[in-house]
Design a protein around this motif. Structure first.
Motif, PDB file in Angstrom:
ATOM      1  N   CYS A  83       0.802  -1.223   0.054  1.00 40.28           N
ATOM      2  CA  CYS A  83      -0.022  -0.041  -0.112  1.00 40.28           C
ATOM      3  C   CYS A  83       1.094   1.153   0.035  1.00 40.28           C
ATOM      4  O   CYS A  83       1.797   1.256   0.603  1.00 40.28           O
ATOM      5  CB  CYS A  83      -0.910  -0.260   1.253  1.00 40.28           C
ATOM      6  N   ILE A  84       0.597   2.264  -0.858  1.00 41.00           N
ATOM      7  CA  ILE A  84       1.319   3.343  -0.860  1.00 41.00           C
ATOM      8  C   ILE A  84       0.326   4.614  -0.310  1.00 41.00           C
ATOM      9  O   ILE A  84      -0.571   4.895  -0.931  1.00 41.00           O
ATOM     10  CB  ILE A  84       1.745   3.783  -2.397  1.00 41.00           C
ATOM     11  N   PHE A  85       0.628   4.994   0.708  1.00 39.20           N
ATOM     12  CA  PHE A  85       0.034   6.127   1.432  1.00 39.20           C
ATOM     13  C   PHE A  85       0.631   7.516   0.978  1.00 39.20           C
ATOM     14  O   PHE A  85       1.806   7.665   0.952  1.00 39.20           O
ATOM     15  CB  PHE A  85       0.046   6.047   3.039  1.00 39.20           C
ATOM     16  N   HIS A  86      -0.376   8.314   0.344  1.00 40.29           N
ATOM     17  CA  HIS A  86      -0.071   9.552  -0.221  1.00 40.29           C
ATOM     18  C   HIS A  86      -0.376  10.546   1.099  1.00 40.29           C
ATOM     19  O   HIS A  86      -1.443  11.248   1.061  1.00 40.29           O
ATOM     20  CB  HIS A  86      -0.812  10.039  -1.417  1.00 40.29           C
ATOM     21  N   CYS A  87       0.780  10.828   1.527  1.00 41.52           N
ATOM     22  CA  CYS A  87       0.571  11.834   2.680  1.00 41.52           C
ATOM     23  C   CYS A  87       0.094  13.359   2.173  1.00 41.52           C
ATOM     24  O   CYS A  87       0.810  13.730   1.335  1.00 41.52           O
ATOM     25  CB  CYS A  87       1.602  11.955   3.765  1.00 41.52           C
ATOM     26  N   SER A  88      -0.199  13.956   3.080  1.00 45.19           N
ATOM     27  CA  SER A  88      -0.503  15.552   2.899  1.00 45.19           C
ATOM     28  C   SER A  88       0.836  16.469   2.767  1.00 45.19           C
ATOM     29  O   SER A  88       1.049  17.352   2.060  1.00 45.19           O
ATOM     30  CB  SER A  88      -1.593  16.321   3.565  1.00 45.19           C
ATOM     31  N   SER A  89       1.775  15.912   3.459  1.00 47.42           N
ATOM     32  CA  SER A  89       3.170  16.432   3.421  1.00 47.42           C
ATOM     33  C   SER A  89       3.642  15.887   2.160  1.00 47.42           C
ATOM     34  O   SER A  89       3.228  15.293   1.269  1.00 47.42           O
ATOM     35  CB  SER A  89       3.955  15.951   4.646  1.00 47.42           C
ATOM     36  N   VAL A  95       3.807   0.802   2.574  1.00 40.38           N
ATOM     37  CA  VAL A  95       3.758  -0.222   3.787  1.00 40.38           C
ATOM     38  C   VAL A  95       3.275  -1.590   3.103  1.00 40.38           C
ATOM     39  O   VAL A  95       2.146  -1.657   2.424  1.00 40.38           O
ATOM     40  CB  VAL A  95       2.535   0.258   4.792  1.00 40.38           C
ATOM     41  N   ARG A  96       4.042  -2.623   3.547  1.00 40.82           N
ATOM     42  CA  ARG A  96       3.875  -3.879   3.070  1.00 40.82           C
ATOM     43  C   ARG A  96       2.404  -4.539   3.570  1.00 40.82           C
ATOM     44  O   ARG A  96       2.199  -4.462   4.861  1.00 40.82           O
ATOM     45  CB  ARG A  96       4.703  -4.898   3.443  1.00 40.82           C
ATOM     46  N   THR A 112     -11.341 -13.832  -3.602  1.00 38.88           N
ATOM     47  CA  THR A 112     -11.295 -12.557  -2.690  1.00 38.88           C
ATOM     48  C   THR A 112     -10.222 -12.507  -1.745  1.00 38.88           C
ATOM     49  O   THR A 112      -9.812 -13.589  -1.300  1.00 38.88           O
ATOM     50  CB  THR A 112     -12.696 -12.725  -2.134  1.00 38.88           C
ATOM     51  N   ALA A 113      -9.864 -11.473  -1.645  1.00 42.71           N
ATOM     52  CA  ALA A 113      -8.549 -11.383  -0.683  1.00 42.71           C
ATOM     53  C   ALA A 113      -8.629  -9.775   0.231  1.00 42.71           C
ATOM     54  O   ALA A 113      -9.289  -9.072  -0.444  1.00 42.71           O
ATOM     55  CB  ALA A 113      -7.172 -11.135  -1.293  1.00 42.71           C
ATOM     56  N   ASP A 114      -8.198  -9.761   1.453  1.00 47.71           N
ATOM     57  CA  ASP A 114      -8.080  -8.702   2.140  1.00 47.71           C
ATOM     58  C   ASP A 114      -6.547  -8.149   2.140  1.00 47.71           C
ATOM     59  O   ASP A 114      -5.857  -9.233   2.572  1.00 47.71           O
ATOM     60  CB  ASP A 114      -8.598  -8.681   3.617  1.00 47.71           C
ATOM     61  N   LEU A 115      -6.353  -7.260   2.047  1.00 47.14           N
ATOM     62  CA  LEU A 115      -4.991  -6.481   2.030  1.00 47.14           C
ATOM     63  C   LEU A 115      -4.904  -5.657   3.111  1.00 47.14           C
ATOM     64  O   LEU A 115      -5.862  -4.537   3.183  1.00 47.14           O
ATOM     65  CB  LEU A 115      -4.279  -5.848   0.825  1.00 47.14           C
ATOM     66  N   TYR A 127      -5.849   9.684   0.267  1.00 46.72           N
ATOM     67  CA  TYR A 127      -5.696   8.588  -1.128  1.00 46.72           C
ATOM     68  C   TYR A 127      -4.401   7.710  -0.893  1.00 46.72           C
ATOM     69  O   TYR A 127      -3.548   8.035   0.076  1.00 46.72           O
ATOM     70  CB  TYR A 127      -5.713   9.246  -2.444  1.00 46.72           C
ATOM     71  N   MET A 128      -4.634   6.588  -1.606  1.00 47.17           N
ATOM     72  CA  MET A 128      -3.575   5.648  -1.682  1.00 47.17           C
ATOM     73  C   MET A 128      -3.525   4.877  -2.825  1.00 47.17           C
ATOM     74  O   MET A 128      -4.431   5.072  -3.660  1.00 47.17           O
ATOM     75  CB  MET A 128      -3.652   4.485  -0.135  1.00 47.17           C
ATOM     76  N   SER A 129      -2.326   4.361  -3.066  1.00 46.48           N
ATOM     77  CA  SER A 129      -2.279   3.506  -4.338  1.00 46.48           C
ATOM     78  C   SER A 129      -1.522   2.058  -4.073  1.00 46.48           C
ATOM     79  O   SER A 129      -1.120   2.066  -3.004  1.00 46.48           O
ATOM     80  CB  SER A 129      -1.449   4.392  -5.457  1.00 46.48           C
ATOM     81  N   PHE A 130      -1.079   1.317  -5.065  1.00 45.08           N
ATOM     82  CA  PHE A 130      -0.699   0.182  -4.828  1.00 45.08           C
ATOM     83  C   PHE A 130       0.457  -0.291  -5.706  1.00 45.08           C
ATOM     84  O   PHE A 130       0.445   0.339  -6.959  1.00 45.08           O
ATOM     85  CB  PHE A 130      -1.745  -0.868  -4.725  1.00 45.08           C
TER      86      PHE A 130
END
Length: 417
Positions: A83-89, A95-96, A112-115, A127-130
Motif C-alpha cells: 500500500c502506498i499512502f499519499h501523505c499531505s506532506s 507499507v507492506r 477474494t482477498a483482504d490486504l 488517498y492511496m495507491s498500490f
C-alpha cells in the motif's frame, strides 16, 4: 587482508539482516511525492494493478489499530503487495500489506482477498495507491480514496446486499416484488451489484435509484476474468473465478455499508428472509437480540418454493416478464441435517469477512429455527410436483400491502397498452 574481509562480511551480514527485517516485518519506506497530485482518481469498481491483482476498494479499519483493509481479487500465486499512502506532506509511504486470501476460493485460481496495511505514523492521507514491488518507479497511475474515514453515523436500520445480476438478468416481476417486500419488512436501502441485465430490469433499477431505495454498483467482472456460474472449480472448466466473483462483491457490500446500516442482510434477489412469528425485521431482530445477546450473525435456513400454483386472484400482471412469487406457496420440506444454504442478518461492525452462507466474527453465530423465520427461496425447479410439497402461506399474509405496492410500480413502468 583477513581483517578487511571480515569487516566486509560483517557489514554485508548487517545489511542482509536489515533487509530481512525490512522485508518480513512492518515496513514503512518513505520518499518524496512523485506525481501523486496529478494522478487521476480510480472510478471503476474493479481496477487491475497487473494481471494477478485487482483492487476493488480500500476501507478504513479502526477495529485493528488504525489500519486500512483493501478488498481485492488476487491470483493464488500473489505473495507480496504494498500500500502506498499519499501523505499531505511531501512524502509517499510504502507499507507492506498483510495478504489474507479467503478460504472460499473453491479451487479457482483467483479469489477474494483482504490486504491489511497499518497506517504510517505521522501521515495525514486521503488517498492511496498500490504496487507489487517496493520500487518508487511503480508505474501505478491511479489514486484510490480510502472510504469510511472517518466512519459515518448509521442512517439505515436494514440494508440488503444483492450480488450479482449477470447473464442478462431479466426477471422483472420477481425483482419488483422482492424489493417491495424488503421495504415492507423494513429495508431502507438495497445494494445491488450489476454485471448485466435486460433493458426492462434496467428500467426497474433506475426507478428504485430515483426513489432513493437502491444503490447499484457496477460489477464488470467479465471484463477482467473468465467467469463462471459454477461455485466450485472442476477439471476442464474454462474459468478463472467462481460465480462471477460473488464473494468479492459481498465483502465490498459489507464494508461499503458497515457504518451506514445497523443490520446487513446477505441474500439473493430471489430470496426473502421472512419472519414467521413477527411482522417485520425490526421486531424479529429485537426479539432475537434479547434472546441471543452475544450473537452478531443470525443464519436463516433456506426453504425452496419450486413450482407455481395457478391462482387467478394473483395473476395480475401477465404482461410483465418474470416469476410471480404470489403463486409460489408450496414448500419443499427440508430433510434432516442436509445443508440448506442459509443466508444471514448481521451486525456488520462485528464482522470481518463474509462468505455466502457464513461470516467471520469474534462473537457468536446462531442458526434460527424455521418456526421463527425462514429464507423464502422462490426459484422454479421442474423436478418437483405438487405431491412433493407442503403448503406454506406466510407470504400471503403480506398481500394486502404487497399487491398495491407492486401494482403501483408496474403501472408507472409497464402500463398495459
Amino acid at each position: 587482508m583477513w581483517t578487511s574481509a571480515r569487516y566486509i562480511f560483517c557489514t554485508m551480514s548487517v545489511f542482509a539482516g536489515l533487509a530481512v527485517m525490512f522485508y518480513y516485518n512492518h515496513i514503512e519506506f518513505k520518499h518524496p511525492k512523485m506525481r501523486s497530485q496529478k494522478l487521476p482518481i480510480a472510478t471503476d469498481t474493479i481496477t487491475a494493478l497487473d494481471n494477478r491483482t485487482f483492487i476493488i476498494s480500500p476501507y478504513y479499519e479502526p477495529r485493528l489499530s488504525q489500519s486500512v483493509r483493501v478488498i481485492a481479487i488476487i491470483h493464488v500465486s500473489v505473495k507480496e503487495l504494498y500500500c502506498i499512502f499519499h501523505c499531505s506532506s511531501n512524502q509517499n509511504v510504502f507499507v507492506r500489506a498483510k495478504i489474507n486470501l479467503h478460504d472460499d476460493r473453491f479451487g479457482f485460481p483467483y479469489g477474494t482477498a483482504d490486504l491489511l496495511c497499518a497506517e504510517p505514523s505521522g501521515c495525514d492521507y486521503t488517498y492511496m495507491s498500490f504496487s507489487s514491488t517496493i520500487s518508487i518507479n511503480t508505474g501505478q497511475d491511479l489514486l484510490f480514496e480510502v472510504k469510511n474515514r472517518p466512519p459515518q453515523s448509521i442512517s439505515s436500520n436494514f440494508t440488503v446486499c444483492i450480488s450479482t445480476l449477470f447473464a442478462n438478468y431479466s426477471n422483472v416481476l420477481q425483482m419488483i416484488q422482492s424489493i417491495e417486500m424488503y421495504k415492507i419488512l423494513g429495508a431502507s436501502k438495497v445494494t445491488i451489484y450489476k454485471t448485466n441485465c435486460s433493458q426492462d430490469v434496467d428500467k426497474v433499477l433506475r426507478h428504485y435509484i430515483d426513489e432513493g431505495t437502491l444503490e447499484v454498483v457496477p460489477w464488470p467482472i467479465d471484463r477482467h476474468f473468465q467467469t463462471s456460474d459454477k461455485w466450485h472449480y472442476f477439471e476442464g472448466l474454462n474459468a478463472e473465478i467462481g460465480y462471477y466473483g460473488q464473494t468479492a462483491s459481498l465483502n465490498d457490500c459489507l464494508y461499503r455499508n458497515m457504518y451506514k446500516s445497523k443490520f446487513l442482510l446477505i441474500n439473493d434477489i430471489d430470496e426473502i428472509i421472512l419472519p414467521i412469528k413477527d411482522q417485520d425485521w425490526s421486531s424479529l431482530m429485537e426479539n432475537l437480540q434479547n434472546k441471543y445477546p452475544n450473537t452478531s450473525v443470525f443464519r436463516f435456513e433456506s426453504h425452496l418454493f419450486p413450482i407455481p400454483v395457478n391462482n387467478s386472484g394473483f395473476d395480475l400482471w401477465p404482461h410483465v416478464p418474470g416469476v410471480n412469487i404470489l403463486t409460489y406457496h408450496l414448500r419443499s420440506p427440508n430433510k434432516g441435517n442436509n445443508f440448506n444454504a442459509p443466508k444471514m442478518v448481521m451486525n456488520p461492525r462485528d464482522v470481518f469477512q463474509t462468505s455466502i452462507h457464513l461470516a467471520s466474527t469474534p462473537k457468536q453465530t446462531t442458526n434460527i429455527r424455521e418456526d421463527t423465520a425462514i429464507l423464502f427461496h422462490c426459484k422454479m425447479r421442474n423436478k418437483y410436483t405438487v405431491k412433493d410439497l407442503v403448503p406454506h402461506d406466510r407470504l400471503m399474509s403480506y398481500n394486502l400491502s404487497l399487491v398495491p405496492n407492486v401494482d403501483k410500480v408496474i403501472q408507472e413502468l409497464f402500463p398495459q397498452q
